[in-house]
Motif scaffolding. Structure first.
Motif, short mmCIF file in Angstrom:
data_model
loop_
_atom_site.label_atom_id
_atom_site.label_comp_id
_atom_site.label_asym_id
_atom_site.label_seq_id
_atom_site.Cartn_x
_atom_site.Cartn_y
_atom_site.Cartn_z
N ASN A 236 0.83 -1.21 0.00
CA ASN A 236 0.00 0.00 0.00
C ASN A 236 0.86 1.26 0.00
OD1 ASN A 236 -2.39 -1.39 -0.09
ND2 ASN A 236 -2.78 -1.27 2.10
N MET A 237 1.97 1.24 0.71
CA MET A 237 2.86 2.40 0.69
C MET A 237 3.44 2.62 -0.71
SD MET A 237 5.05 2.43 4.20
CE MET A 237 4.25 2.43 5.80
N THR A 238 3.84 1.55 -1.35
CA THR A 238 4.38 1.68 -2.70
C THR A 238 3.32 2.19 -3.68
OG1 THR A 238 5.89 -0.15 -2.22
CG2 THR A 238 5.58 0.44 -4.53
N LYS A 239 2.10 1.68 -3.57
CA LYS A 239 1.02 2.16 -4.44
C LYS A 239 0.70 3.61 -4.16
CE LYS A 239 -1.17 -2.36 -4.96
NZ LYS A 239 -2.38 -3.17 -4.67
N LEU A 240 0.76 4.01 -2.89
CA LEU A 240 0.49 5.39 -2.54
C LEU A 240 1.55 6.32 -3.11
CD1 LEU A 240 -1.81 6.67 -0.87
CD2 LEU A 240 -0.24 6.73 1.07
N ALA A 241 2.81 5.88 -3.10
CA ALA A 241 3.88 6.69 -3.69
C ALA A 241 3.66 6.88 -5.18
CB ALA A 241 5.23 6.02 -3.42
#
Length: 482
Positions: free
Chosen positions: A242-247
């Motif tokens: 989720n952090m990678t997708k948010l970035a």
């Protein structure tokens, strides 16, 4: 009728001579059997296409995550092992006719993750044992009361079922013991009601309890020892993804807004924030199941799984702002292209720095390490935000000098996007704070000194000493603040 028309209709033509000497054309259409055959072939082709499509979907599910196929094999193996107690005469004589309870136990408690299986096994064992013992005690008291035995049994069943059902509305009980409460009601009802007509109730309850224990043991053995799927690891990987997708969503939203109308893609590349918004249920469920798992790998006995939920909540707060930023790219009222160019570079820089912070945080969580590079990335992001705020304050004067014909109202959509970027950077700092708390509670290992030197070198490259600070401070003071 000409030959082409006859061929198109697929019929036959007969000529009949009548008395007057004139000829009459009679057409013979295709028969009912031929039409039925064509309809049958069309149905068979449609069914075959649907079967092939369904088989392809099943294959893709198994190919994307082979653990799901392995889970099916594990369930089959557990049922095959527990069925031996029913097919083998010595084992069947040992547990009696209650051997089917072991099979039923495996069916209802075997879950995809180890935490799910342990949760159901624990609840089923405790609920079955407590309900059985309580039912035996109530039955003994009722048997000493003579004619009041049915009244006592029915009254106890009413009171306990009502109290247990009401306890399911308590949030803590609902989250951790909901399945156990259901099994408690079921077991107590079976033992209490059947005990009125059964003489050896204690032996029957002991047989059922032993078969349930056998099913639980085989279920846990297969689930833990053969390619286990840990709910804690699933929660850990979900947070990092989720952090990678948010970035990627931050960069995509900024690129979509500042892209020219002709070059703007029909499908936005910033849909990653939607996965973050829709992951709350999965995070809560996995965090609840992970608490039941034993220590495994890098996850200790009291690993702070609840902190992952706080990290997810902070990411959703950032995703809400990204949703608003994404809607600005598709809004009808847009700032003119020549106005967008005034803040395009600095907004793109802020978006890139925000994405960098999220990727550093994702890397820190994924590797379970505490790195100073994350602090450097946050400092770079704050510097870019200060630069953006300065350009926003000087935007009216820039319009008066360069674009006198442009009104201030034309800049409002652009100022909205810039303000959202500032808010996103603030909420990303909240994500970083939650990750720091997770690192402290989970005892993330510290990076080596060489890694610290690499981070400092990267920071020096980003902030060379020969460039002045944006707020007028000297480079030495800037490095001291960092």
């Amino acid at each position: 009728m000409d030959a082409a028309a006859r061929d198109a209709q697929g019929g036959l033509e007969w000529r009949v001579t009548v008395q007057e000497g004139a000829s009459v054309t009679v057409e013979h259409e295709v028969g009912v059997v031929a039409r039925a055959w064509r309809w049958l072939l069309a149905c068979m082709a449609m069914v075959w296409s649907r079967v092939v499509g369904f088989a392809w979907k099943v294959w893709r599910i198994a190919a994307d995550d082979p653990r799901k196929a392995v889970h099916g094999l594990k369930v089959g193996l557990a049922l095959a092992l527990v069925s031996v107690f029913y097919y083998t005469r010595p084992l069947y004589d040992g547990v009696g006719g209650a051997a089917m309870w072991a099979v039923m136990t495996v069916v209802v408690v075997f879950e995809y993750t180890v935490g799910g299986s342990v949760y159901k096994c624990f609840n089923r064992a405790v609920a079955t044992a407590s309900a059985g013992v309580l039912a035996l005690g109530v039955h003994w008291v009722a048997s000493k009361s003579g004619e009041l035995e049915p009244v006592i049994l029915s009254g106890s069943l009413f009171l306990l079922a009502a109290a247990a059902t009401f306890s399911r509305f308590i949030p803590t009980v609902k989250a951790r013991f909901d399945y156990g409460v259901t099994i408690f009601i079921l077991t107590y009802s079976l033992v209490a009601v059947s005990g009125y007509r059964v003489d050896e109730l204690a032996a029957l309850a002991l047989q059922r309890l032993s078969t349930v224990a056998i099913g639980i043991f085989l279920c846990l053995a297969v689930c833990v020892l053969i390619y286990p799927v840990w709910a804690g690891q699933e929660l850990h990987h979900l947070t990092t993804r989720n952090m990678t997708k948010l970035a990627a969503a931050v960069e995509g939203c900024v690129e979509d807004y500042f892209a020219e109308e002709a070059a703007r893609p029909a499908q936005a590349k910033s849909d990653g924030y939607k996965c973050v918004l829709n992951s709350k249920a999965s995070e809560d469920a996995q965090a609840n199941l992970a608490r039941w798992e034993p220590a495994h790998g890098r996850f200790g006995f009291r690993h702070p799984y609840s902190q992952y939920a706080k990290v997810g909540a902070s990411m959703r707060g950032c995703a809400y702002c990204l949703e608003a930023l994404s809607s600005c790219a598709g809004a009808e009222m847009q700032a003119p292209e020549h106005v967008k160019r005034l803040l395009r570079d600095v907004c793109t820089k802020v978006g890139a720095q925000c994405a960098r912070v999220l990727r550093e945080a994702s890397s820190s969580v994924a590797t379970m390490t505490s790195s100073r590079t994350l602090d450097f990335a946050v400092a770079d992001m704050n510097t870019a935000v200060h630069e953006l705020q300065g350009d926003m304050r000087s935007l009216p004067s820039m319009l008066a000098v360069k674009l006198a014909e442009t009104s201030l109202m034309d800049t409002m959509p652009l100022l909205t996007v810039a303000s959202l970027l500032v808010e996103i950077s603030v909420r990303i700092e909240g994500v970083v704070d939650a990750v720091d708390s997770l690192a402290t509670l989970a005892n993330f290992k510290q990076v080596d000194d060489d890694d610290d030197k690499k981070g400092e070198t990267e920071m020096m490259k980003v902030h060379p000493l020969d460039e002045p600070d944006t707020d007028g401070a000297s480079p030495e003071n800037q490095m001291t603040r960092v």
